[in-house]
Design a protein around this motif. Structure first.
Motif, short mmCIF file in Angstrom:
data_model
loop_
_atom_site.label_atom_id
_atom_site.label_comp_id
_atom_site.label_asym_id
_atom_site.label_seq_id
_atom_site.Cartn_x
_atom_site.Cartn_y
_atom_site.Cartn_z
N SER A 133 35.58 46.89 29.64
CA SER A 133 35.78 45.66 30.39
C SER A 133 35.05 44.53 29.69
O SER A 133 34.06 44.74 28.99
CB SER A 133 35.25 45.83 31.81
OG SER A 133 33.84 45.79 31.79
N LEU A 134 35.53 43.32 29.91
CA LEU A 134 34.95 42.17 29.21
C LEU A 134 33.48 41.96 29.55
O LEU A 134 32.68 41.73 28.64
CB LEU A 134 35.76 40.90 29.51
CG LEU A 134 37.20 40.95 28.98
CD1 LEU A 134 37.90 39.64 29.25
CD2 LEU A 134 37.22 41.25 27.51
N PRO A 135 33.09 42.05 30.83
CA PRO A 135 31.65 41.92 31.10
C PRO A 135 30.84 42.96 30.31
O PRO A 135 29.78 42.63 29.77
CB PRO A 135 31.56 42.17 32.60
CG PRO A 135 32.90 41.83 33.13
CD PRO A 135 33.87 42.17 32.07
N ASN A 136 31.35 44.19 30.21
CA ASN A 136 30.62 45.21 29.46
C ASN A 136 30.62 44.92 27.98
O ASN A 136 29.64 45.22 27.28
CB ASN A 136 31.23 46.60 29.71
CG ASN A 136 30.82 47.15 31.06
OD1 ASN A 136 29.91 46.62 31.68
ND2 ASN A 136 31.49 48.19 31.51
N ILE A 137 31.71 44.35 27.47
CA ILE A 137 31.75 44.00 26.05
C ILE A 137 30.71 42.94 25.76
O ILE A 137 30.01 42.98 24.75
CB ILE A 137 33.15 43.50 25.65
CG1 ILE A 137 34.15 44.65 25.72
CG2 ILE A 137 33.14 42.90 24.26
CD1 ILE A 137 35.56 44.24 25.44
N MET A 138 30.58 41.98 26.69
CA MET A 138 29.58 40.93 26.49
C MET A 138 28.18 41.53 26.52
O MET A 138 27.33 41.20 25.70
CB MET A 138 29.71 39.87 27.59
CG MET A 138 30.98 39.07 27.51
SD MET A 138 31.06 38.10 25.99
CE MET A 138 32.71 38.43 25.46
#
Lengths: 552, 274
Positions: free
Chosen positions: B209-214
């Motif tokens: 997920s994008l939050p996790n990628i960040m």
């Protein structure tokens, strides 16, 4: 007084002709094509002597007692089912009663066939992959079907310029595979690519998923070879990027839906096939969030953006319900009202990743998006695309779909979905998403970047009350907001009666003049698209078309 | 052997960057190997290993303290570590090697052993979970060799991993020819993950997920060189020849049994004499 008598006579004659053309009702009663009187309506193929054509024509024959005697014909008896498949469109909504399907193998054969038909006044439906969504590729009555499927060779390819010349009957996916070997790609991508043919794509000016990157076929098609309504072969098959020498005739045929000529050959500018691809899907809380995402996406990604699609929660739910292998893609955002899909294609992975990373950071920090997922490998890439690409198929599995492919000013695009829901609700046909009702679901999805939304109304059946509730209501709604009643699917049979909601009378007048000039006998794909004048006034459907004409 | 029964577990997940599973493999123009100028991603079996480690932690939050992903590969392998971090690993180690070097399973096993011994000073590794094989060489040897070098127990082709209540051992269900075999291994141990059947996989790796990628961007990646570990990765095997399998030739249809028999005779196939 004299005028009325004349009119009655005309009606009388028309009805008689109508009876000759259709032996029995062939189409569901909801769909009533008014018997239009034209100079030469379609007539069944008759038992006649040898063809005037010099070439032997290969004809597939199905049952029947007709016998085109004295020809070098390769005949075959095939099942009624196969004949039906040529006669029925992809959605199963339109069905013709043709008894003859011809599959020529060369442009010369097409020319001979058309010339024969022109002489005998026989109507023709040019047919490609038969994947059209407005009933433009199947007969209305028993027009003979001229299927281009056997003309599928690549004629020439220049690996330096990327310009490819090929037959019109080549399947889009096959053409793309061929170009892939040399590092190129067809500048066109749509859901039907496994079955649609490039000739049909061009005849309908197909849009698809990558218009935002490659532009429309009007820009990428460099040349066309077509057979005109008298059998003449029109050769505009140049392979030049720039050629300003007179009127650009090929543009007439792009989007002409088989009404001006049968496209038999094309030359198209292929784009370099770039290796670095990324796809991300976002969950958003509002329609305005999609707009903001779109603006930021274009700013951050620049030239590497290759697709920007969107879909709503209802569409997402239907896709998940019918997915063979539903994957939990979103951790938290799966229930969001809207989703957007962004794809990048470029030549340098690091460069693209960096641009994408800055976009994702911006979107998250500004809280424009609620959640999102970025594909980590090719398999995930395909699964994320399935969220958008399989909605159409899933809708078809959920029920019978009324499709409206419209263009609207971007800020107003989703209004058509909300308005349709309340309109159907007020008529008692729709009670809400997933609730019981004649209409089960109303979903919107599409090419956000092109201002093009596909409104799908899913009902239990192609019920007449749903049909009359939606048409012409949807078209009127769009027309009032200066949108297009058919963004990319074309007019075909479905929207031919609503052309005045899309075009001024004078425009239609010029279109008719061109049609009359190139096909005075109206043998190419009659009853559809832009029809010649003299539309009867008495029928229900016509009243609408007629009254609209009067309004203007 | 572990001194005290109640303590926290650290999981090490070695991952490998391979040619993407969905790419059609071709021989490269010089004929020396496969064309590597294509999309790469994490070895799918390693994806399952990362996912399993993350799920173990989700199931036993109190027990698993740290998941470290490690890769021995060229500079680009950092992306593979980022994927592991985005899936839930806490930290990562990148042992950088030159692009041209194609390490062999024994070399990797030796390097991992050296690393595990190095890590003993900080926080010892209790469980190594890795894919059973890499989809580029299909060797399926690294896990077993590592266990042998470390003198640890090994549970290969795992379809289910359960940490025991006293955190001293793991119960692993293994996919074997006869069905499933359950074994109990004392920690520390090496586990290699299998796919199981398409319909009931060990797990379905999560999407990043994008939050996790960040978040993953901020997680630490420790960089080491192979010399830091004191291991020699020079290949011990020499590739003599590399070629594509022979192309499939089309079959032909026969009209009747006689023609079939004639064609068989032509091809030199004779009847078996009883």
């Amino acid at each position: 007084m004299p005028f009325r008598v004349l009119a009655m006579q005309r009606i009388g004659r028309r009805q008689k002709l109508f009876n000759i053309c259709i032996a029995e009702p062939t189409v569901p009663s909801f769909w009533r094509i008014p018997a239009r009187s034209y100079a030469q309506p379609a007539r069944p193929m008759k038992n006649e002597g040898s063809s005037k054509a010099s070439e032997p024509i290969r004809v597939r024959k199905f049952g029947g007692s007709d016998n085109l005697a004295g020809h070098n014909l390769e005949t075959q008896t095939v099942s009624q089912d196969e004949l039906l498949s040529y006669n029925t469109d992809w959605m199963g909504k339109y069905q013709g009663k043709s008894k003859v399907v011809i599959k020529p193998k060369s442009t010369e054969e097409v020319s001979a066939i058309v010339k024969y038909c022109a002489d005998k006044n026989i109507a023709i439906v040019p047919q490609g992959g038969n994947t059209g969504l407005v009933g433009g590729g199947v007969p209305v009555f028993d027009e003979i079907i001229l299927n281009l499927g056997n003309m599928n060779k690549i004629r020439n390819f220049d690996p330096v310029s990327g310009i490819v010349t090929c037959d019109a009957g080549i399947v889009l996916q096959v053409l793309d595979n061929y170009l892939a070997e040399s590092g190129y790609t067809v500048p066109l991508d749509l859901g039907a690519k496994g079955s649609c043919q490039i000739g049909g794509n061009i005849a309908t000016n197909a849009g698809g998923l990558r218009v935002i990157r490659y532009g429309s076929l009007r820009g990428t098609v460099l040349g066309i070879e077509a057979v005109l309504a008298d059998g003449r072969i029109l050769n505009c098959l140049k392979t030049l990027r720039k050629d300003n020498t007179g009127l650009d005739l090929k543009q007439l045929f792009i989007g002409s839906e088989g009404s001006l000529g049968i496209i038999t050959g094309v030359s198209i500018l292929a784009a370099p096939r770039l290796a670095a691809k990324n796809v991300a899907v976002f969950a958003l809380n509002s329609y305005q969030a999609i707009e903001q995402t779109f603006v930021k996406t274009r700013r951050h990604l620049g030239e590497i953006l290759s697709a920007f699609e969107f879909f709503d929660q209802a569409g997402h739910r239907i896709q998940q319900a019918h997915a063979t292998n539903p994957k939990k893609i979103f951790e938290t955002g799966g229930d969001s009202p809207f989703f957007a899909l962004v794809e990048t294609t470029g030549s340098n992975k690091d460069h693209d990743d960096e641009k994408l990373a800055s976009l994702l950071e911006d979107l998250l920090e500004s809280k424009t998006i609620v959640d999102g997922v970025l594909a980590q490998d090719a398999t995930q890439f395909a699964s994320i695309w399935e969220l958008r690409e399989l909605i159409t198929e899933a809708a078809g599995k959920t029920g019978k779909v009324f499709k409206y492919d419209v263009s609207l000013p971007t800020s107003a695009m989703y209004e058509v979905v909300d308005a349709t829901r309340s309109h159907l609700n007020s008529l008692g046909l729709y009670k809400g998403e997933g609730k019981d009702g004649v209409v089960k679901s109303v979903i919107g999805f599409g090419h956000f970047g092109d201002g093009n939304i596909h409104l799908n109304v899913i009902a239990d059946s192609y019920a007449p009350e749903v049909q009359s509730a939606l048409e012409p209501w949807v078209y009127r709604f769009v027309s009032k907001r200066h949108g297009s009643i058919s963004a990319e699917h074309g007019l075909g049979l479905q929207k031919t009666g609503y052309i005045f909601l899309a075009q001024d009378i004078s425009n239609v007048g010029i279109m008719r003049r061109i049609k009359h000039n190139l096909d005075p006998g109206n043998i190419l794909n009659p009853y559809k698209f832009v029809q010649p004048k003299k539309m009867p006034h008495a029928r229900t459907k016509d009243k609408i078309a007629h009254s609209i004409e009067e309004e203007k | 052997m572990r001194p005290s029964p109640v303590s926290l577990l650290r999981i090490l997940v070695p991952v490998k960057r391979c040619v993407d599973y969905a790419i059609k493999i071709r021989v490269n123009p010089s004929g020396t190997g496969i064309d590597t100028n294509v999309k790469h991603s994490m070895n799918p079996f390693d994806e399952i290993a990362v996912e399993e480690a993350v799920r173990l932690r989700e199931r036993r939050k109190d027990v698993v303290t740290n998941i470290t992903a490690i890769t021995i590969g060229p500079t680009k392998s950092t992306e593979t570590l980022r994927t592991a971090l985005a899936m839930g690993a806490d930290s990562a180690i990148h042992v950088e090697i030159p692009d041209s070097l194609s390490p062999e399973p024994l070399g990797i096993a030796k390097a991992l052993k050296a690393l595990i011994e190095r890590e003993k000073q900080k926080e010892q590794v209790d469980l190594v979970i890795m894919g059973k094989q890499a989809i580029d060489d299909d060797a399926g040897q690294t896990g077993q060799m590592l266990a042998g070098l470390l003198d640890w127990p090994q549970a290969t082709y795992a379809s289910k991993v359960v940490i025991s209540e006293d955190q001293n051992s793991v119960n692993v269900t293994r996919e074997v020819d006869g069905g499933a075999e359950e074994i109990k291994c004392r920690l520390p141990t090496v586990v290699t993950t299998d796919l199981r059947t398409i319909h009931s996989r060990l797990n379905e790796p999560r999407y990043a997920s994008l939050p996790n990628i960040m978040k993953a961007k901020k997680k630490p990646i420790e960089k080491l060189s192979i010399e830091d570990l004191g291991v020699d990765l020079t290949p011990r095997l020499e590739i003599l020849k590399f070629q594509e399998p022979p192309k499939r030739v089309g079959g032909g249809k026969v009209a009747n049994v006689d023609e079939l028999v004639a064609k068989l005779k032509e091809a030199g196939i004779t009847a078996v004499s009883n």
